[in-house]
Design a protein around this motif. Sequence first.
Motif, PDB file in Angstrom:
ATOM      1  N   ARG A  37       0.845  -1.194   0.000  1.00  0.00           N
ATOM      2  CA  ARG A  37       0.000   0.000   0.000  1.00  0.00           C
ATOM      3  C   ARG A  37       0.880   1.243   0.000  1.00  0.00           C
ATOM      4  NH1 ARG A  37      -2.930  -3.260  -1.456  1.00  0.00           N
ATOM      5  NH2 ARG A  37      -4.916  -3.923  -0.588  1.00  0.00           N
ATOM      6  N   TYR A  38       0.396   2.262  -0.719  1.00  0.00           N
ATOM      7  CA  TYR A  38       1.112   3.513  -0.891  1.00  0.00           C
ATOM      8  C   TYR A  38       0.336   4.631  -0.203  1.00  0.00           C
ATOM      9  CZ  TYR A  38       3.577   0.921  -4.498  1.00  0.00           C
ATOM     10  OH  TYR A  38       4.331  -0.006  -5.173  1.00  0.00           O
ATOM     11  N   PRO A  39       0.934   5.292   0.798  1.00  0.00           N
ATOM     12  CA  PRO A  39       0.245   6.428   1.418  1.00  0.00           C
ATOM     13  C   PRO A  39       0.161   7.591   0.425  1.00  0.00           C
ATOM     14  CG  PRO A  39       2.426   6.129   2.382  1.00  0.00           C
ATOM     15  CD  PRO A  39       2.224   5.021   1.406  1.00  0.00           C
ATOM     16  N   LEU A  40      -1.041   8.078   0.206  1.00  0.00           N
ATOM     17  CA  LEU A  40      -1.267   9.111  -0.806  1.00  0.00           C
ATOM     18  C   LEU A  40      -0.421  10.355  -0.552  1.00  0.00           C
ATOM     19  CD1 LEU A  40      -2.680  10.175  -3.301  1.00  0.00           C
ATOM     20  CD2 LEU A  40      -4.602  10.862  -1.840  1.00  0.00           C
ATOM     21  N   ASP A  41      -0.323  10.790   0.694  1.00  0.00           N
ATOM     22  CA  ASP A  41       0.451  12.012   0.968  1.00  0.00           C
ATOM     23  C   ASP A  41       1.919  11.832   0.608  1.00  0.00           C
ATOM     24  OD1 ASP A  41       0.823  10.231   3.094  1.00  0.00           O
ATOM     25  OD2 ASP A  41       0.804  11.794   4.627  1.00  0.00           O
ATOM     26  N   ARG A  42       2.473  10.649   0.852  1.00  0.00           N
ATOM     27  CA  ARG A  42       3.882  10.384   0.501  1.00  0.00           C
ATOM     28  C   ARG A  42       4.042  10.243  -1.007  1.00  0.00           C
ATOM     29  NH1 ARG A  42       6.906   7.682   4.454  1.00  0.00           N
ATOM     30  NH2 ARG A  42       8.643   8.185   3.098  1.00  0.00           N
ATOM     31  N   LEU A  43       3.039   9.692  -1.689  1.00  0.00           N
ATOM     32  CA  LEU A  43       3.073   9.587  -3.146  1.00  0.00           C
ATOM     33  C   LEU A  43       3.095  10.977  -3.777  1.00  0.00           C
ATOM     34  CD1 LEU A  43       2.930   7.983  -5.805  1.00  0.00           C
ATOM     35  CD2 LEU A  43       0.440   7.957  -5.533  1.00  0.00           C
ATOM     36  N   ASP A  62       4.176  13.729  -2.360  1.00  0.00           N
ATOM     37  CA  ASP A  62       5.504  14.287  -2.078  1.00  0.00           C
ATOM     38  C   ASP A  62       6.543  13.746  -3.061  1.00  0.00           C
ATOM     39  OD1 ASP A  62       4.429  15.648   0.084  1.00  0.00           O
ATOM     40  OD2 ASP A  62       5.200  14.234   1.584  1.00  0.00           O
ATOM     41  N   TRP A  63       6.486  12.446  -3.348  1.00  0.00           N
ATOM     42  CA  TRP A  63       7.415  11.817  -4.280  1.00  0.00           C
ATOM     43  C   TRP A  63       7.238  12.387  -5.680  1.00  0.00           C
ATOM     44  CZ3 TRP A  63       6.430   8.655  -8.550  1.00  0.00           C
ATOM     45  CH2 TRP A  63       7.545   8.011  -9.096  1.00  0.00           C
ATOM     46  N   GLU A  64       5.999  12.551  -6.111  1.00  0.00           N
ATOM     47  CA  GLU A  64       5.730  13.132  -7.431  1.00  0.00           C
ATOM     48  C   GLU A  64       6.302  14.545  -7.525  1.00  0.00           C
ATOM     49  OE1 GLU A  64       1.439  10.964  -8.396  1.00  0.00           O
ATOM     50  OE2 GLU A  64       1.482  12.887  -7.363  1.00  0.00           O
ATOM     51  N   GLN A  65       6.091  15.341  -6.489  1.00  0.00           N
ATOM     52  CA  GLN A  65       6.586  16.720  -6.498  1.00  0.00           C
ATOM     53  C   GLN A  65       8.104  16.760  -6.515  1.00  0.00           C
ATOM     54  OE1 GLN A  65       4.533  19.461  -6.841  1.00  0.00           O
ATOM     55  NE2 GLN A  65       6.495  20.401  -7.277  1.00  0.00           N
ATOM     56  N   ALA A  66       8.735  15.901  -5.727  1.00  0.00           N
ATOM     57  CA  ALA A  66      10.197  15.849  -5.710  1.00  0.00           C
ATOM     58  C   ALA A  66      10.736  15.434  -7.071  1.00  0.00           C
ATOM     59  CB  ALA A  66      10.671  14.874  -4.631  1.00  0.00           C
ATOM     60  N   LEU A  67      10.067  14.502  -7.721  1.00  0.00           N
ATOM     61  CA  LEU A  67      10.475  14.066  -9.045  1.00  0.00           C
ATOM     62  C   LEU A  67      10.366  15.213 -10.039  1.00  0.00           C
ATOM     63  CD1 LEU A  67      11.339  11.701 -10.867  1.00  0.00           C
ATOM     64  CD2 LEU A  67       8.916  11.235 -11.216  1.00  0.00           C
ATOM     65  N   LEU A  68       9.275  15.933  -9.997  1.00  0.00           N
ATOM     66  CA  LEU A  68       9.095  17.072 -10.899  1.00  0.00           C
ATOM     67  C   LEU A  68      10.134  18.151 -10.635  1.00  0.00           C
ATOM     68  CD1 LEU A  68       5.212  17.370 -10.925  1.00  0.00           C
ATOM     69  CD2 LEU A  68       6.676  16.604 -12.792  1.00  0.00           C
ATOM     70  N   ASN A  69      10.405  18.442  -9.380  1.00  0.00           N
ATOM     71  CA  ASN A  69      11.418  19.444  -9.030  1.00  0.00           C
ATOM     72  C   ASN A  69      12.793  19.003  -9.509  1.00  0.00           C
ATOM     73  OD1 ASN A  69       9.473  21.007  -7.806  1.00  0.00           O
ATOM     74  ND2 ASN A  69       9.954  20.285  -5.744  1.00  0.00           N
ATOM     75  N   HIS A  70      13.096  17.728  -9.334  1.00  0.00           N
ATOM     76  CA  HIS A  70      14.398  17.194  -9.716  1.00  0.00           C
ATOM     77  C   HIS A  70      14.559  17.221 -11.234  1.00  0.00           C
ATOM     78  CE1 HIS A  70      18.041  15.187  -8.529  1.00  0.00           C
ATOM     79  NE2 HIS A  70      17.872  14.315  -9.489  1.00  0.00           N
ATOM     80  N   GLN A  71      13.499  16.897 -11.961  1.00  0.00           N
ATOM     81  CA  GLN A  71      13.579  16.898 -13.417  1.00  0.00           C
ATOM     82  C   GLN A  71      13.797  18.302 -13.961  1.00  0.00           C
ATOM     83  OE1 GLN A  71      10.003  14.885 -14.613  1.00  0.00           O
ATOM     84  NE2 GLN A  71      11.081  12.960 -14.892  1.00  0.00           N
ATOM     85  N   SER A  72      13.284  19.284 -13.283  1.00  0.00           N
ATOM     86  CA  SER A  72      13.468  20.648 -13.768  1.00  0.00           C
ATOM     87  C   SER A  72      14.893  21.148 -13.520  1.00  0.00           C
ATOM     88  CB  SER A  72      12.460  21.591 -13.106  1.00  0.00           C
ATOM     89  OG  SER A  72      12.745  21.737 -11.733  1.00  0.00           O
TER      90      SER A  72
END
Length: 87
Positions: free
Chosen positions: A46-52, A54-64
């Motif tokens: 199971r994946y906690p939505l709030d952590r997911l 956060d992970w998506e945002q970090a990925l987007l920030n890192h890609q930029s």
Amino acid sequence: MDTDVPKVWLTREQVAQRLQIPVKTVAEWGRAGYGPPYALIGRHCRYPLDRLIDWEQALLNHQSQAVATEPGPYLRIAETTVTTNDD
């Protein structure tokens, strides 16, 4: 009571649907140490939505801020080494 406990948990299938990728990819990420954080509840992943999120945002920030060497929702960073010949 712990207020940091996530209130919404997603299945692997829901994560795959959210990211628009195959379920198999999400499962492989878990085995390889990539992807969003998850917890095993019994034998259920199971994946906690709030952590997911956060992970998506970090990925987007890192890609930029970096150059991806291959396409995909996870990121591998191309490292550049600069050498000089001061002979």
